[in-house]
Scaffold this active site. Structure first.
Site, PDB file in Angstrom:
ATOM      1  N   LYS A  54       3.213   6.489   5.134  1.00 13.49           N
ATOM      2  CA  LYS A  54       2.445   5.407   4.593  1.00 13.49           C
ATOM      3  C   LYS A  54       2.696   3.948   5.031  1.00 13.49           C
ATOM      4  O   LYS A  54       3.744   3.557   4.967  1.00 13.49           O
ATOM      5  CB  LYS A  54       1.959   5.292   3.059  1.00 13.49           C
ATOM      6  CG  LYS A  54       0.798   4.481   2.663  1.00 13.49           C
ATOM      7  CD  LYS A  54      -0.570   5.118   3.027  1.00 13.49           C
ATOM      8  CE  LYS A  54      -1.377   3.942   2.464  1.00 13.49           C
ATOM      9  NZ  LYS A  54      -1.647   2.795   3.406  1.00 13.49           N
ATOM     10  N   THR A  55       1.667   3.149   5.539  1.00 13.23           N
ATOM     11  CA  THR A  55       1.961   1.705   5.855  1.00 13.23           C
ATOM     12  C   THR A  55       1.554   0.849   4.711  1.00 13.23           C
ATOM     13  O   THR A  55       0.898   1.327   3.597  1.00 13.23           O
ATOM     14  CB  THR A  55       1.263   1.384   7.031  1.00 13.23           C
ATOM     15  OG1 THR A  55      -0.034   1.622   6.990  1.00 13.23           O
ATOM     16  CG2 THR A  55       1.692   2.290   8.420  1.00 13.23           C
ATOM     17  N   GLY A  56       1.916  -0.300   4.748  1.00  8.91           N
ATOM     18  CA  GLY A  56       1.550  -1.343   3.847  1.00  8.91           C
ATOM     19  C   GLY A  56       1.813  -2.780   4.438  1.00  8.91           C
ATOM     20  O   GLY A  56       2.789  -3.198   5.269  1.00  8.91           O
ATOM     21  N   SER A  88       0.708  -1.486  -0.140  1.00  9.08           N
ATOM     22  CA  SER A  88       0.015  -0.053   0.053  1.00  9.08           C
ATOM     23  C   SER A  88       0.917   1.155   0.059  1.00  9.08           C
ATOM     24  O   SER A  88       0.313   2.520  -0.224  1.00  9.08           O
ATOM     25  CB  SER A  88      -0.927   0.033   1.298  1.00  9.08           C
ATOM     26  OG  SER A  88      -2.070  -0.918   1.163  1.00  9.08           O
TER      27      SER A  88
END
Length: 597
Positions: A540-542, A402
């Site tokens: 932003k994480t993923g 993501s």
């Protein structure tokens, strides 16, 4: 290159080579007798190129690219299918992440469970055994031929001189004879010998000796011994693949026909029959039990191949434009179909970008990675210095997950698919297990809750060609956008390393990406996470949730302070529980310890 990359490249290369061998056989069957002997031989050089080149050469079409799935995991279900399963009472396909809203749907994959290190060790043992056989046979032959008898017969020496002039061989070539061989041969590269079978000379006429010498000098002039050595080393690398061995065995047979064809071009038409008779004379007493070495090429191969050689001699015609055209087209077709797989399409095997920036220092933050294998990269913009924990993983490419939604947002805005951060994309009415997903979304909410369906919709509208154009311009990771436009960033084709993530973020922050300042500012605004008295955190994480397990987690971003900006990228992996939320927790702990945030 680590053991995984090495054995993966060998297997991938071997598969490509095998299919090329079958392609050559098929094309030759179709063309039948339309190719001259030399063209049949030249085809095999494509196999050498294919097996020694790690990449293809253009972005042309390629039939063998479909074979890449033999080395990659394949998808078996889509997330939409899993959602439907969930609401029928089976929720094993869904994983809920923590309060950071790092939502991820599980992707089911077939994973090959085998130890690459063991596979590499088995390959290495086989390669060493074949290499030792190569060394032994060639040392033994070298000792034998270096002490052979020098030819002193003036008639034979005169023929030898004539043949050298005829073929324009100017380098030193020593003429010797051996009573233990049945076939003439050229041996050696830097110190080469033309070896004649002493017991056979008595029954040969001068024209036969001339034909023999012409044949061997054509081998010498064509560098066939060097080609022989190269193919031998390739066979050592691919010792486990019988198709490769069959291909090169056929190549050596075709080499003799190609050599015959070149010799015939030196002879008058009425001498062609005599040349064929010379081959038949030698084959009467030919003993095929001698050990072949890489440093030698001979006049004969075996009796079984006699018919094809004689047919080539009988049907010999000087080069015609038609034969040259057919041969050129055949090789062009093979090269375009089997060699042109595109460098980018091999990048999924190339995990490492190779280099770590010189301006870095090692970070001793391993205590925060308890239970995970991972890496942390920090770039201090003011002091132009990298801080890296776990150098090897910092340059390893993995799926961006993501975190690539930053890129999708930029492309969507630039292409006008997303008008602004407030533009609504209607909910597709699919029921998702996350309440935040089951409603209309704009850029702000879609980024905050990592709404997959929103970004899948945007990607579909962008299209493969346009997306590929922007990914290339952004120089994003391996730049490989597969045809699955809605999933290529999620455990699929696109890969990026933590160090490359930092480079991407730096270009993003400094307005160096191919997007307008207005659109870059919009995305900067929607990835803001939190703010305290130390600075502003954006990121932003993923999460990669595969077979109901969180196996990979990202947290990338930057911290803006009054006097400096710090860029970070954290990646973790484990059998389970390696989520973007966990990566974020690790990152914040390190940033707090360093007094950054």
């Amino acid at each position: 290159m680590n053991t995984y990359n090495c054995i993966s490249w060998i297997i991938y290369s071997s598969i490509n080579g095998s299919i090329l061998v079958m392609g050559i056989f098929l094309l030759r069957h179709i063309l039948k007798n339309r190719l001259q002997g030399t063209w049949n031989y030249y085809m095999w050089f494509l196999l050498i190129i294919r097996l020694i080149s790690p990449y293809g050469f253009t972005k042309s079409f390629n039939l063998i690219f479909v074979m890449k799935n033999l080395l990659k995991n394949t998808y078996t279900k889509s997330s939409q299918g899993l959602v439907k399963t969930y609401f029928k009472g089976n929720n094993s396909g869904i994983r809920f992440n923590d309060m950071t809203k790092d939502y991820a749907l599980s992707i089911n994959k077939k994973i090959a469970y085998f130890n690459m290190d063991v596979l590499f060790s088995l390959w290495l043992i086989g390669a060493i055994i074949f290499f030792m056989i190569f060394i032994y046979t060639n040392i033994k032959s070298r000792k034998k031929y270096s002490s052979a008898n020098v030819v002193k017969d003036n008639k034979i020496l005169d023929i030898f001189k004539f043949c050298k002039e005829k073929t324009k061989v100017k380098s030193h070539l020593k003429l010797i004879k051996d009573d233990k061989i049945y076939s003439p041969m050229i041996y050696g590269i830097f110190k080469a010998y033309l070896i004649l079978p002493e017991r056979e000379l008595k029954g040969l006429e001068e024209k036969d000796i001339r034909n023999i010498m012409l044949h061997e000098m054509v081998h010498y002039k064509s560098k066939d011994i060097l080609v022989n050595i190269i193919t031998t080393f390739i066979q050592i690398v691919h010792w486990f693949n019988p198709i490769i061995w069959i291909g090169f065995a056929k190549m050596r047979k075709d080499r003799e026909i190609a050599c015959d064809t070149k010799v015939l071009s030196y002879l008058e038409s009425w001498e062609h029959k005599e040349y064929g008779e010379t081959i038949i004379k030698l084959l009467r007493n030919y003993n095929n039990t001698r050990i072949e070495t890489s440093f030698s090429v001979g006049f004969l191969h075996n009796r079984a191949y006699l018919k094809e050689r004689i047919n080539n001699i009988v049907s010999f015609k000087n080069r015609s434009k038609k034969r040259i055209l057919v041969g050129s087209m055949a090789i062009f077709l093979l090269a375009n179909v089997f060699l042109c797989d595109g460098k980018e399409k091999f990048n999924y095997l190339k995990d490492n970008i190779g280099r770590i920036p010189k301006n870095y220092e090692y970070e001793h933050v391993g205590k925060y990675f308890n239970g995970y294998e991972g890496t942390f990269v920090l770039y201090d913009m003011k002091n132009d210095k990298y801080h890296i924990y776990n150098e090897s993983l910092s340059k390893k490419r993995v799926s961006p997950l993501s975190t690539f939604k930053i890129g999708i947002s930029l492309v969507g805005l630039e292409e006008g698919i997303i008008k602004d951060e407030n533009m609504i994309i209607p909910w597709n009415k699919e029921i998702y297990p996350f309440e935040e997903w089951n409603k209309d979304q704009n850029l702000k909410t879609a980024m905050k809750y990592s709404v997959n369906w929103y970004y899948e919709a945007v990607s579909s509208r962008i299209g493969h060609r346009t997306m590929k154009k922007y990914v290339d311009k952004m120089k994003y990771g391996n730049k490989f956008v597969s045809n699955n436009i809605t999933r290529f960033w999620n455990e699929s084709s696109l890969k990026i390393s933590p160090i490359e993530q930092i480079s991407f973020l730096r270009d993003f922050y400094a307005y160096k990406l191919p997007f307008s300042k207005e659109n870059l500012d919009r995305v900067k605004e929607v990835i803001k996470v939190s703010k305290n008295n130390r600075g502003q955190l954006s990121g932003k994480t993923g999460t990669a949730n595969v077979n109901n397990k969180n196996i990979n987690g990202w947290f990338i971003g930057y911290v803006e302070k009054d006097d400096n900006t710090y860029f970070f990228a954290t990646n973790i992996n484990a059998i389970d529980k390696a989520s973007g939320s966990a990566a974020k927790h690790i990152t914040l702990s390190i940033l707090k310890e360093k007094g950054i945030y």
